[in-house]
Design a protein around this motif. Sequence first.
Motif, PDB file in Angstrom:
ATOM      1  N   LEU A  26       0.702  -1.127  -0.165  1.00 43.78           N
ATOM      2  CA  LEU A  26      -0.132  -0.130   0.000  1.00 43.78           C
ATOM      3  C   LEU A  26       0.802   1.409   0.008  1.00 43.78           C
ATOM      4  O   LEU A  26       0.399   2.293  -0.604  1.00 43.78           O
ATOM      5  CB  LEU A  26      -1.047  -0.108   1.279  1.00 43.78           C
ATOM      6  CG  LEU A  26      -1.943   1.093   1.464  1.00 43.78           C
ATOM      7  CD1 LEU A  26      -2.735   1.268   0.005  1.00 43.78           C
ATOM      8  CD2 LEU A  26      -2.823   1.040   2.650  1.00 43.78           C
ATOM      9  N   CYS A  27       1.894   1.233   0.623  1.00 43.50           N
ATOM     10  CA  CYS A  27       2.802   2.471   0.640  1.00 43.50           C
ATOM     11  C   CYS A  27       3.406   2.609  -0.471  1.00 43.50           C
ATOM     12  O   CYS A  27       3.495   3.763  -1.064  1.00 43.50           O
ATOM     13  CB  CYS A  27       3.987   2.253   1.964  1.00 43.50           C
ATOM     14  SG  CYS A  27       4.981   3.512   2.091  1.00 43.50           S
ATOM     15  N   ALA A  28       3.776   1.621  -1.114  1.00 42.53           N
ATOM     16  CA  ALA A  28       4.479   1.740  -2.512  1.00 42.53           C
ATOM     17  C   ALA A  28       3.398   2.300  -3.412  1.00 42.53           C
ATOM     18  O   ALA A  28       3.910   3.117  -4.467  1.00 42.53           O
ATOM     19  CB  ALA A  28       5.394   0.151  -2.949  1.00 42.53           C
ATOM     20  N   ALA A  29       2.219   1.753  -3.346  1.00 43.20           N
ATOM     21  CA  ALA A  29       1.287   2.034  -4.323  1.00 43.20           C
ATOM     22  C   ALA A  29       0.893   3.470  -4.134  1.00 43.20           C
ATOM     23  O   ALA A  29       0.699   4.461  -5.134  1.00 43.20           O
ATOM     24  CB  ALA A  29      -0.109   1.267  -4.270  1.00 43.20           C
ATOM     25  N   LEU A  30       0.869   4.265  -3.080  1.00 42.59           N
ATOM     26  CA  LEU A  30       0.743   5.477  -2.708  1.00 42.59           C
ATOM     27  C   LEU A  30       1.821   6.314  -2.989  1.00 42.59           C
ATOM     28  O   LEU A  30       1.470   7.292  -3.679  1.00 42.59           O
ATOM     29  CB  LEU A  30       0.425   5.636  -1.008  1.00 42.59           C
ATOM     30  CG  LEU A  30      -1.021   5.107  -0.802  1.00 42.59           C
ATOM     31  CD1 LEU A  30      -1.127   5.360   0.875  1.00 42.59           C
ATOM     32  CD2 LEU A  30      -2.212   5.902  -1.390  1.00 42.59           C
ATOM     33  N   MET A  31       3.052   5.852  -2.871  1.00 42.87           N
ATOM     34  CA  MET A  31       4.025   6.599  -3.380  1.00 42.87           C
ATOM     35  C   MET A  31       4.129   6.928  -4.830  1.00 42.87           C
ATOM     36  O   MET A  31       4.136   7.853  -5.522  1.00 42.87           O
ATOM     37  CB  MET A  31       5.311   6.009  -2.766  1.00 42.87           C
ATOM     38  CG  MET A  31       5.640   6.341  -1.235  1.00 42.87           C
ATOM     39  SD  MET A  31       6.998   5.207  -0.526  1.00 42.87           S
ATOM     40  CE  MET A  31       8.273   6.220  -1.446  1.00 42.87           C
ATOM     41  N   ALA A  32       3.943   5.695  -5.432  1.00 41.50           N
ATOM     42  CA  ALA A  32       3.899   5.754  -7.148  1.00 41.50           C
ATOM     43  C   ALA A  32       2.569   6.618  -7.417  1.00 41.50           C
ATOM     44  O   ALA A  32       2.938   7.434  -8.306  1.00 41.50           O
ATOM     45  CB  ALA A  32       3.462   4.506  -7.523  1.00 41.50           C
ATOM     46  N   TRP A  33       1.549   6.384  -6.879  1.00 39.53           N
ATOM     47  CA  TRP A  33       0.264   7.741  -7.115  1.00 39.53           C
ATOM     48  C   TRP A  33       0.732   8.950  -6.908  1.00 39.53           C
ATOM     49  O   TRP A  33       0.528   9.759  -7.742  1.00 39.53           O
ATOM     50  CB  TRP A  33      -0.824   7.028  -6.279  1.00 39.53           C
ATOM     51  CG  TRP A  33      -1.885   8.066  -6.446  1.00 39.53           C
ATOM     52  CD1 TRP A  33      -2.504   9.046  -5.639  1.00 39.53           C
ATOM     53  CD2 TRP A  33      -2.938   7.876  -7.693  1.00 39.53           C
ATOM     54  NE1 TRP A  33      -3.694   9.556  -6.190  1.00 39.53           N
ATOM     55  CE2 TRP A  33      -3.911   8.839  -7.336  1.00 39.53           C
ATOM     56  CE3 TRP A  33      -3.254   6.933  -8.411  1.00 39.53           C
ATOM     57  CZ2 TRP A  33      -4.918   8.920  -8.234  1.00 39.53           C
ATOM     58  CZ3 TRP A  33      -4.172   6.908  -9.382  1.00 39.53           C
ATOM     59  CH2 TRP A  33      -5.227   7.814  -8.903  1.00 39.53           C
TER      60      TRP A  33
END
Length: 59
Positions: A26-33
């Motif tokens: 989730l953290c990686a997805a939010l950073m990519a977003w």
Amino acid sequence: MSVFASFAEFFAMDGHGAYVWSAYGLCAALMAWNVALPIVARRRYLDELARRRRREASQ
């Protein structure tokens, strides 16, 4: 000396693996977003600006 006996045990993390890896995901997805959103917004803004300039130049 290693804390975990195997790679599979490392991913399981004593039964907490699902929570830990989903939190990392989730953290990686939010950073990519947070990286992708301004790039997309800038592209849309520049496309709209180009359309507006072409429209004004043709009048």
